[in-house]
Design an enzyme around this catalytic site. Sequence first.
Site, PDB file in Angstrom:
ATOM      1  N   GLY A 202       0.827  -1.200   0.000  1.00  0.00           N
ATOM      2  CA  GLY A 202       0.000   0.000   0.000  1.00  0.00           C
ATOM      3  C   GLY A 202       0.861   1.250   0.000  1.00  0.00           C
ATOM      4  CE1 TYR A 205      -3.359  11.802  -0.710  1.00  0.00           C
ATOM      5  CE2 TYR A 205      -3.845  13.389   1.010  1.00  0.00           C
ATOM      6  CZ  TYR A 205      -4.185  12.778  -0.168  1.00  0.00           C
ATOM      7  OH  TYR A 205      -5.325  13.130  -0.819  1.00  0.00           O
ATOM      8  CG  ASP A 338      -7.645   8.084   7.758  1.00  0.00           C
ATOM      9  OD1 ASP A 338      -8.783   8.059   7.245  1.00  0.00           O
ATOM     10  OD2 ASP A 338      -6.623   7.824   7.116  1.00  0.00           O
TER      11      ASP A 338
END
Length: 561
Positions: A202, A205, A338
């Site tokens: 993965g 940012y 998040d």
Amino acid sequence: MRSSSPAKLSGGCKVTSRQDTPLEGVALELETRSERLSSRKSFHLERVVVSAGDCARFLTQWLCQEREMPGMGSSLRAAALLAFVVLSILLSLLISSVQQFGARISRLPNATISADEEELASLRGALIYQLNARRKEILPLLLPDDDEEDKRTESQHSPKYEQDSISDYSLWDEITLGSRNAHLNQMGCDSLVDMQTLEVLGSGYTKLVVKVNLAGGQLVALKLVNEQGIDMGKCLEDYKDPQGCRELVSFKLKKEMVLLQRLQHPNVIKLKGHCAGVQGGRGIEGGRVAVILEHGSPLQMIQLLQSPWEDRFRVCLDLVRLLHFLSRSPLGSMGLLDFQPRQFVTVSGELKLTDLDDASAEETACRKDADCILQFPHRNFTLPCSSRGVCEGLNEKRNIYNAYRFFFTYLLPHQAPPGLTHLVDHIMNTTGELKTDINQTLEAFEHILLLYKSGLHLDNLPPSVIRDYSVMRGMGTSGNVEYRCWPSYSQQGCMLSVHSAREAAYICNSHSQCSSFTLTGQKTWTGRLLASFRSSFSHLVPDETSEVYVKKSKDPEAPSL
């Protein structure tokens, strides 16, 4: 003698076009030019040279005319004196202008360099400010566990707070540089020597996660700064310092590493070590940070939706246990800002949180209840403002509702066992409306688990259901004719978990294709048995770990041993 002098004079004096100009006019013109030139603050070098040439030419003319007209000696001497003065002024201005011009040229590169250096110094100062701010954000996480809340409260009003923070820098350096590896029995830079990168798991940012095979054959997940990520690009654009930006962006990795050390729990990914990438270190480029984690499989919601209810329930139960721990962690009540399925992985079927950089223990300050609003895309909730002036329980409630909308809604209700449906519906209603806290939610999940493992939810099944089957213990089947059911532990047939032979018989009776089932020695994470259901089989084979149940009304013809 006099007859020869005009010839000499004509040879040296009659060279100017201004021989008809009156001497008074020449003097006046020179004086005017001198005043005009001297009054200007700046002028071009070539103009000054031309003016000096004019002055020399005029002076020569005067001298020549003085020889031709001796009667005008006094006027000529005055004009010559005036011309000499003007010439001196012009030469002085010429020298001054040349010096100023040279000084301006010599200052141009220095001025440019000075401006560039000033800009770089300003950017460096701003970057250092950001680095210090990130460090101050992490330092409170390094405090010891004892009386954590009291220390945080007292430190805000204590003159010793700055000294304590400064003393924590040594601990921060230990964590950053990796000198605590031996004490913590963790992997370091040496563990990454000769590693083999297998695949990218993965990227975001800030971070890049790769699957790595270490020299000893152990699989781990390696988290690095994403050099091509948005955070790195924005930093380079703002500060133009690659090394400083790498350090700034790596603070998220460092914060996550500290949180993983402080928040150890079965449902938090295990920190195996880290490499600070110090100059001269091994296994990773100097100046870079790598966090070494246990390897897990990214959570695939689509795949999970097709799995048996028992596995989907496990994911939700693990999540609730995690949220219960975070609500009273050593750092206080932690909120996952998040909250997304992509922040989790599974390790041997167990759910684990793998991204902690956006976790926060900060309590929202308030003066009234209207300040304590939880906003979601389709629902808003207002929580009470406590007497301490904080929205107490806000982090916990946010976590619960996110668990409901991202996990419970998709994984819990579908194909829940009939005897547990009412309990599942209760969980859905209370968490979807935020009517319970995390303690009550965990109790509800643990109650379902207890019933499911013990088989108490099957009390309504008729005991006689098993009487319709003949049992052959220590036997298995061969030449099976299988059918598929959904969801199944086997993609090629119908394999489900059961509490006992009675539940398996009940399931077989509900499938029109089923004529027999086998209980194997395999068990699920709850301790339930795995049962294989089939239409028929050709013969029996010895198998000490299996039991074969065959419907009496549909006994296979002449099974052979």
